[in-house]
Motif scaffolding. Structure first.
Motif, PDB file in Angstrom:
ATOM      1  N   ARG A  41     -14.495 -49.058 -33.853  1.00  0.00           N
ATOM      2  CA  ARG A  41     -15.215 -49.289 -32.598  1.00  0.00           C
ATOM      3  C   ARG A  41     -15.926 -48.015 -32.143  1.00  0.00           C
ATOM      4  O   ARG A  41     -17.088 -48.055 -31.713  1.00  0.00           O
ATOM      5  CB  ARG A  41     -14.248 -49.753 -31.502  1.00  0.00           C
ATOM      6  N   TRP A  42     -15.219 -46.885 -32.224  1.00  0.00           N
ATOM      7  CA  TRP A  42     -15.836 -45.630 -31.799  1.00  0.00           C
ATOM      8  C   TRP A  42     -16.979 -45.263 -32.735  1.00  0.00           C
ATOM      9  O   TRP A  42     -18.035 -44.803 -32.275  1.00  0.00           O
ATOM     10  CB  TRP A  42     -14.802 -44.505 -31.786  1.00  0.00           C
ATOM     11  N   LEU A  43     -16.798 -45.440 -34.039  1.00  0.00           N
ATOM     12  CA  LEU A  43     -17.858 -45.132 -34.994  1.00  0.00           C
ATOM     13  C   LEU A  43     -19.100 -45.975 -34.719  1.00  0.00           C
ATOM     14  O   LEU A  43     -20.230 -45.473 -34.787  1.00  0.00           O
ATOM     15  CB  LEU A  43     -17.359 -45.371 -36.424  1.00  0.00           C
ATOM     16  N   LEU A  44     -18.898 -47.248 -34.395  1.00  0.00           N
ATOM     17  CA  LEU A  44     -20.033 -48.105 -34.080  1.00  0.00           C
ATOM     18  C   LEU A  44     -20.732 -47.653 -32.800  1.00  0.00           C
ATOM     19  O   LEU A  44     -21.961 -47.700 -32.707  1.00  0.00           O
ATOM     20  CB  LEU A  44     -19.564 -49.556 -33.926  1.00  0.00           C
ATOM     21  N   SER A  45     -19.963 -47.216 -31.811  1.00  0.00           N
ATOM     22  CA  SER A  45     -20.565 -46.744 -30.560  1.00  0.00           C
ATOM     23  C   SER A  45     -21.392 -45.483 -30.773  1.00  0.00           C
ATOM     24  O   SER A  45     -22.263 -45.170 -29.968  1.00  0.00           O
ATOM     25  CB  SER A  45     -19.476 -46.474 -29.514  1.00  0.00           C
ATOM     26  N   GLN A  46     -21.105 -44.754 -31.884  1.00  0.00           N
ATOM     27  CA  GLN A  46     -21.861 -43.555 -32.218  1.00  0.00           C
ATOM     28  C   GLN A  46     -22.985 -43.831 -33.214  1.00  0.00           C
ATOM     29  O   GLN A  46     -23.671 -42.910 -33.662  1.00  0.00           O
ATOM     30  CB  GLN A  46     -20.919 -42.497 -32.803  1.00  0.00           C
ATOM     31  N   GLY A  47     -23.139 -45.105 -33.598  1.00  0.00           N
ATOM     32  CA  GLY A  47     -24.182 -45.463 -34.553  1.00  0.00           C
ATOM     33  C   GLY A  47     -23.822 -45.200 -36.002  1.00  0.00           C
ATOM     34  O   GLY A  47     -24.686 -45.301 -36.879  1.00  0.00           O
ATOM     35  N   ARG A  48     -22.581 -44.874 -36.287  1.00  0.00           N
ATOM     36  CA  ARG A  48     -22.139 -44.573 -37.659  1.00  0.00           C
ATOM     37  C   ARG A  48     -21.617 -45.856 -38.302  1.00  0.00           C
ATOM     38  O   ARG A  48     -20.429 -46.049 -38.539  1.00  0.00           O
ATOM     39  CB  ARG A  48     -21.085 -43.477 -37.627  1.00  0.00           C
ATOM     40  N   VAL A  49     -22.562 -46.765 -38.576  1.00  0.00           N
ATOM     41  CA  VAL A  49     -22.224 -48.109 -39.026  1.00  0.00           C
ATOM     42  C   VAL A  49     -21.607 -48.097 -40.420  1.00  0.00           C
ATOM     43  O   VAL A  49     -20.658 -48.833 -40.700  1.00  0.00           O
ATOM     44  CB  VAL A  49     -23.473 -49.010 -38.999  1.00  0.00           C
ATOM     45  N   GLU A  50     -22.145 -47.270 -41.335  1.00  0.00           N
ATOM     46  CA  GLU A  50     -21.632 -47.246 -42.706  1.00  0.00           C
ATOM     47  C   GLU A  50     -20.167 -46.831 -42.751  1.00  0.00           C
ATOM     48  O   GLU A  50     -19.363 -47.414 -43.488  1.00  0.00           O
ATOM     49  CB  GLU A  50     -22.467 -46.289 -43.573  1.00  0.00           C
ATOM     50  N   GLU A  51     -19.788 -45.821 -41.957  1.00  0.00           N
ATOM     51  CA  GLU A  51     -18.391 -45.378 -41.939  1.00  0.00           C
ATOM     52  C   GLU A  51     -17.477 -46.458 -41.368  1.00  0.00           C
ATOM     53  O   GLU A  51     -16.362 -46.661 -41.854  1.00  0.00           O
ATOM     54  CB  GLU A  51     -18.268 -44.095 -41.118  1.00  0.00           C
ATOM     55  N   ALA A  52     -17.954 -47.149 -40.325  1.00  0.00           N
ATOM     56  CA  ALA A  52     -17.159 -48.230 -39.739  1.00  0.00           C
ATOM     57  C   ALA A  52     -16.959 -49.356 -40.745  1.00  0.00           C
ATOM     58  O   ALA A  52     -15.856 -49.911 -40.870  1.00  0.00           O
ATOM     59  CB  ALA A  52     -17.835 -48.750 -38.478  1.00  0.00           C
ATOM     60  N   GLU A  53     -18.010 -49.689 -41.485  1.00  0.00           N
ATOM     61  CA  GLU A  53     -17.904 -50.733 -42.502  1.00  0.00           C
ATOM     62  C   GLU A  53     -16.923 -50.349 -43.587  1.00  0.00           C
ATOM     63  O   GLU A  53     -16.139 -51.172 -44.068  1.00  0.00           O
ATOM     64  CB  GLU A  53     -19.278 -51.017 -43.116  1.00  0.00           C
ATOM     65  N   ALA A  54     -16.933 -49.084 -43.997  1.00  0.00           N
ATOM     66  CA  ALA A  54     -16.027 -48.625 -45.050  1.00  0.00           C
ATOM     67  C   ALA A  54     -14.567 -48.787 -44.618  1.00  0.00           C
ATOM     68  O   ALA A  54     -13.711 -49.201 -45.411  1.00  0.00           O
ATOM     69  CB  ALA A  54     -16.320 -47.174 -45.390  1.00  0.00           C
ATOM     70  N   ILE A  55     -14.266 -48.474 -43.359  1.00  0.00           N
ATOM     71  CA  ILE A  55     -12.888 -48.610 -42.853  1.00  0.00           C
ATOM     72  C   ILE A  55     -12.488 -50.074 -42.786  1.00  0.00           C
ATOM     73  O   ILE A  55     -11.367 -50.445 -43.156  1.00  0.00           O
ATOM     74  CB  ILE A  55     -12.771 -47.938 -41.476  1.00  0.00           C
ATOM     75  N   PHE A  96     -22.092 -56.141 -40.868  1.00  0.00           N
ATOM     76  CA  PHE A  96     -23.035 -55.998 -39.757  1.00  0.00           C
ATOM     77  C   PHE A  96     -24.440 -56.232 -40.295  1.00  0.00           C
ATOM     78  O   PHE A  96     -24.943 -55.450 -41.111  1.00  0.00           O
ATOM     79  CB  PHE A  96     -22.935 -54.605 -39.119  1.00  0.00           C
ATOM     80  N   ASN A  97     -25.076 -57.344 -39.848  1.00  0.00           N
ATOM     81  CA  ASN A  97     -26.409 -57.637 -40.358  1.00  0.00           C
ATOM     82  C   ASN A  97     -27.445 -56.687 -39.780  1.00  0.00           C
ATOM     83  O   ASN A  97     -27.160 -55.885 -38.895  1.00  0.00           O
ATOM     84  CB  ASN A  97     -26.784 -59.098 -40.080  1.00  0.00           C
ATOM     85  N   ARG A  98     -28.646 -56.793 -40.276  1.00  0.00           N
ATOM     86  CA  ARG A  98     -29.701 -55.846 -39.916  1.00  0.00           C
ATOM     87  C   ARG A  98     -30.023 -55.879 -38.429  1.00  0.00           C
ATOM     88  O   ARG A  98     -30.209 -54.831 -37.797  1.00  0.00           O
ATOM     89  CB  ARG A  98     -30.968 -56.145 -40.732  1.00  0.00           C
ATOM     90  N   ASP A  99     -30.058 -57.074 -37.848  1.00  0.00           N
ATOM     91  CA  ASP A  99     -30.382 -57.176 -36.421  1.00  0.00           C
ATOM     92  C   ASP A  99     -29.299 -56.521 -35.566  1.00  0.00           C
ATOM     93  O   ASP A  99     -29.590 -55.812 -34.602  1.00  0.00           O
ATOM     94  CB  ASP A  99     -30.550 -58.640 -36.027  1.00  0.00           C
ATOM     95  N   ASP A 100     -28.028 -56.768 -35.947  1.00  0.00           N
ATOM     96  CA  ASP A 100     -26.933 -56.147 -35.215  1.00  0.00           C
ATOM     97  C   ASP A 100     -27.008 -54.635 -35.298  1.00  0.00           C
ATOM     98  O   ASP A 100     -26.823 -53.922 -34.307  1.00  0.00           O
ATOM     99  CB  ASP A 100     -25.585 -56.617 -35.779  1.00  0.00           C
ATOM    100  N   THR A 101     -27.273 -54.125 -36.511  1.00  0.00           N
ATOM    101  CA  THR A 101     -27.330 -52.682 -36.712  1.00  0.00           C
ATOM    102  C   THR A 101     -28.484 -52.058 -35.944  1.00  0.00           C
ATOM    103  O   THR A 101     -28.345 -51.002 -35.320  1.00  0.00           O
ATOM    104  CB  THR A 101     -27.477 -52.350 -38.205  1.00  0.00           C
ATOM    105  N   ALA A 102     -29.643 -52.719 -35.970  1.00  0.00           N
ATOM    106  CA  ALA A 102     -30.804 -52.185 -35.258  1.00  0.00           C
ATOM    107  C   ALA A 102     -30.555 -52.136 -33.765  1.00  0.00           C
ATOM    108  O   ALA A 102     -30.875 -51.150 -33.092  1.00  0.00           O
ATOM    109  CB  ALA A 102     -32.032 -53.051 -35.564  1.00  0.00           C
ATOM    110  N   GLU A 103     -29.945 -53.215 -33.225  1.00  0.00           N
ATOM    111  CA  GLU A 103     -29.650 -53.234 -31.787  1.00  0.00           C
ATOM    112  C   GLU A 103     -28.637 -52.156 -31.420  1.00  0.00           C
ATOM    113  O   GLU A 103     -28.762 -51.488 -30.400  1.00  0.00           O
ATOM    114  CB  GLU A 103     -29.114 -54.613 -31.402  1.00  0.00           C
ATOM    115  N   LEU A 104     -27.638 -51.972 -32.274  1.00  0.00           N
ATOM    116  CA  LEU A 104     -26.631 -50.958 -32.016  1.00  0.00           C
ATOM    117  C   LEU A 104     -27.228 -49.567 -32.066  1.00  0.00           C
ATOM    118  O   LEU A 104     -26.947 -48.723 -31.223  1.00  0.00           O
ATOM    119  CB  LEU A 104     -25.500 -51.089 -33.039  1.00  0.00           C
ATOM    120  N   MET A 105     -28.102 -49.325 -33.051  1.00  0.00           N
ATOM    121  CA  MET A 105     -28.721 -48.009 -33.175  1.00  0.00           C
ATOM    122  C   MET A 105     -29.605 -47.704 -31.985  1.00  0.00           C
ATOM    123  O   MET A 105     -29.629 -46.588 -31.478  1.00  0.00           O
ATOM    124  CB  MET A 105     -29.525 -47.934 -34.470  1.00  0.00           C
ATOM    125  N   ASN A 106     -30.339 -48.722 -31.512  1.00  0.00           N
ATOM    126  CA  ASN A 106     -31.211 -48.507 -30.356  1.00  0.00           C
ATOM    127  C   ASN A 106     -30.412 -48.153 -29.107  1.00  0.00           C
ATOM    128  O   ASN A 106     -30.783 -47.286 -28.334  1.00  0.00           O
ATOM    129  CB  ASN A 106     -32.049 -49.758 -30.092  1.00  0.00           C
TER     130      ASN A 106
END
Length: 553
Positions: A272-286, A303-313
């Motif tokens: 959850r914390w990794l996702l809040s920081q935009g570190r999607v790849e590390e969160a997926e690995a865990i 995490f699909n592309r739309d989810d990742t883009a929204e999270l990164m923004n």
């Protein structure tokens, strides 16, 4: 964006990964249970009186002392004066009409119960008696500082980092503290240990709540870390009973901390914390590693592309959060202020009752064990309560009942001491359950981006109450009823305020500050978010699935 719980639902609720995290993070709270309360034995004041150099005996109550020292009445008993001696030395038949003076040659301490404490080590008696409760206050000032700093560091650099760093600080500085050669040095290290103690507990709590799903998360918050803390508290009198020297006792209590080093390779960072920081790849690995441990094949794309883009923004716009963000909107500001008030009063009552056990009659080891047992009862009762009642009712009811039990003590006759102890311990069970429950409730109230910071700030505020608690207990040496009246009144007020907080039972954890709920007024009926969406969709004549598709557009 899909909810995190929905995305990771394929992991299941209670697989090998969840069980391992539950056990390891719960066990990490055992040392926290005895670190703060160890001062009950480390700084206990044994019977003592002035040393008389003209007498060869250096043992407490030796031959000649009863004739060479004035007497005083303590709790209805006549004993040798602890802080005065006759000014004319060498007169074994000194009378009560002679003038007295301070203990110019030091003190003689009873070794019936302790070989040594920090009191006997540095003579923290008579004119220096104030140093004993102040030592506990120094510890809580360290806890206050650690609560504030750990939240900022954890939300910025990660839960795992602060969890293990503070565990190392608590363990290492406890060992160094045992080698202190002065009271001032002892206090400095105790301040640092206090910083590590609360930061470690908060980080373990947050890490567990964010790694576990909803059902095991509640059990972890109300039973896991809480019962582990109570277990650590309960083994304290056992250690103290067999180890009567304060330095050896402190070393024995510090040693178990080194057993937690291998946990580094088993406990991951919070996805959850990794996702809040935009570190999607590390969160997926865990998440994939957790799925492998559970024997589950994860989807090709978590995490699909739309989810990742929204999270990164969303994370690019506000990547670094500070404690000011806890006041940025009306909802989170109200939640923060109410939590600060309640944490302060609950902490004052909890530690006030815990430290007040020294004013009880009887064996200190047994009293400490009874106090620890009352915590087990409190945590277990709270576990049942959170399963069947709302969060607001659980918190408010436990605090109000605690306050009423403490106020009843005022009307108990002095000769019924057993009833007073029973009411005090029953009240302690209620406040203990409420204290543990606050961690769960606070975790559900604050969003992911500032969750550890919110818990850190409110926990930091609670230490204002804990720093005052030694002096509230000290009032009991002059008036045994007044501390109970004071703690009972503020606890009832805190319980009423707790009813204003929003309900979080069966709700998803908020991710962003905008998702924090408003206060719940007494005449207002709050509808859970999911049920509210279903009702709105029913009124509009559209299905829930269509509603979600419209929200994603």
């Amino acid at each position: 964006m899909r909810d995190y719980e929905e995305v990771t639902s394929f992991l299941g609720q209670w697989g090998p990964f969840q069980r391992l995290m539950y056990i390891l993070l719960s066990l990490s709270s055992i040392p926290n249970g005895y670190v703060g309360m160890a001062m009950v034995f480390l700084a206990d004041i044994p019977p003592h009186h002035c040393r008389l150099p003209f007498l060869n005996s250096s043992s407490y109550g030796g031959p000649g002392y009863n004739l060479s020292l004035p007497t005083e009445e303590v709790k209805g008993e006549v004993t040798l004066s602890r802080c005065r001696r006759y000014a004319e030395q060498g007169a074994l038949d000194a009378g009560s009409n002679q003038s007295t003076e301070r203990c110019l040659d030091g003190w003689v301490y009873s070794k019936e119960r302790y070989l040594s404490t920090i009191v006997t080590e540095w003579n923290l008696v008579c004119d220096d008696t104030w140093k004993t409760p102040f030592t506990v206050t120094v510890f809580f000032l360290g806890v206050l500082t650690g609560s504030f700093l750990s939240g900022i560091i954890s939300d910025r650099y990660g839960r795992k980092f602060i969890f293990f760093a503070t565990m190392a600080v608590q363990c290492i500085f406890s060992v160094i503290q045992a080698a202190s050669n002065s009271w001032e040095m002892f206090c400095v290290f105790y301040f640092i240990v206090g910083m590590g103690q609360i930061a470690n507990y908060c980080s373990a709590f947050i890490l567990g709540c964010e790694l576990l799903s909803k059902s095991p998360r509640i059990n972890f918050a109300t039973l896991g870390v809480s019962l582990a803390y109570a277990f650590g508290y309960s083994i304290l009198p056992l250690f103290a009973y067999f180890i009567r020297d304060w330095r050896m006792l402190l070393l024995a209590l510090s040693a178990p901390g080194f057993l937690y080093i291998p946990m580094w390779w088993f406990v991951p960072e919070s996805p959850r914390w990794l996702l809040s920081q935009g570190r999607v790849e590390e969160a997926e690995a865990i998440i994939r590693a957790a799925a492998k441990k559970n024997g589950i094949t994860p989807p090709d794309v978590i995490f699909n592309r739309d989810d990742t883009a929204e999270l990164m923004n969303s994370t690019v716009e506000q990547k670094v959060y500070t404690w000011i963000d806890l006041l940025s909107t009306a909802n989170i500001r109200n939640t923060t202020i109410l939590n600060i008030i309640m944490w302060m009063t609950v902490s004052l009552t909890y530690y006030g009752l815990s430290l007040n056990t020294s004013n009880m009659d009887g064996d200190p080891y047994l009293n400490c064990l009874i106090a620890a047992a009352s915590e087990v009862v409190g945590y277990s009762s709270m576990w049942f309560a959170v399963r069947y009642t709302t969060r607001r009712f659980t918190l408010g009811f436990s605090l109000i009942i605690c306050g009423l039990l403490l106020l009843i003590i005022k009307y108990v006759p002095e000769e019924l001491n057993a009833l007073t102890i029973t009411l005090a311990m029953a009240g302690k069970s209620c406040i203990t359950g409420a204290f543990g429950f606050l961690y769960l409730y606070c975790t559900e109230l604050f969003p992911t981006v500032v969750r550890n910071m919110g818990l850190g700030v409110t926990s930091m505020a609670s230490r204002i109450g804990s720093t005052v608690s030694p002096y509230v207990a000290y009032i009991g040496t002059y008036n045994k009823v007044l501390p109970y009246i004071l703690m009972g009144c503020i606890t009832i007020i805190s319980g009423i305020l707790g009813l204003l907080l929003p309900e979080t039972k069966d709700e998803e954890l908020p991710e962003l500050i905008s998702e924090v709920k408003p206060l719940h007024w007494f005449c207002q009926k709050q509808i859970p978010v999911k049920r509210k969406i279903e009702q709105e969709n029913k009124q509009l004549g559209i299905g829930l699935e269509k509603s979600h598709s419209l929200q994603d557009m």
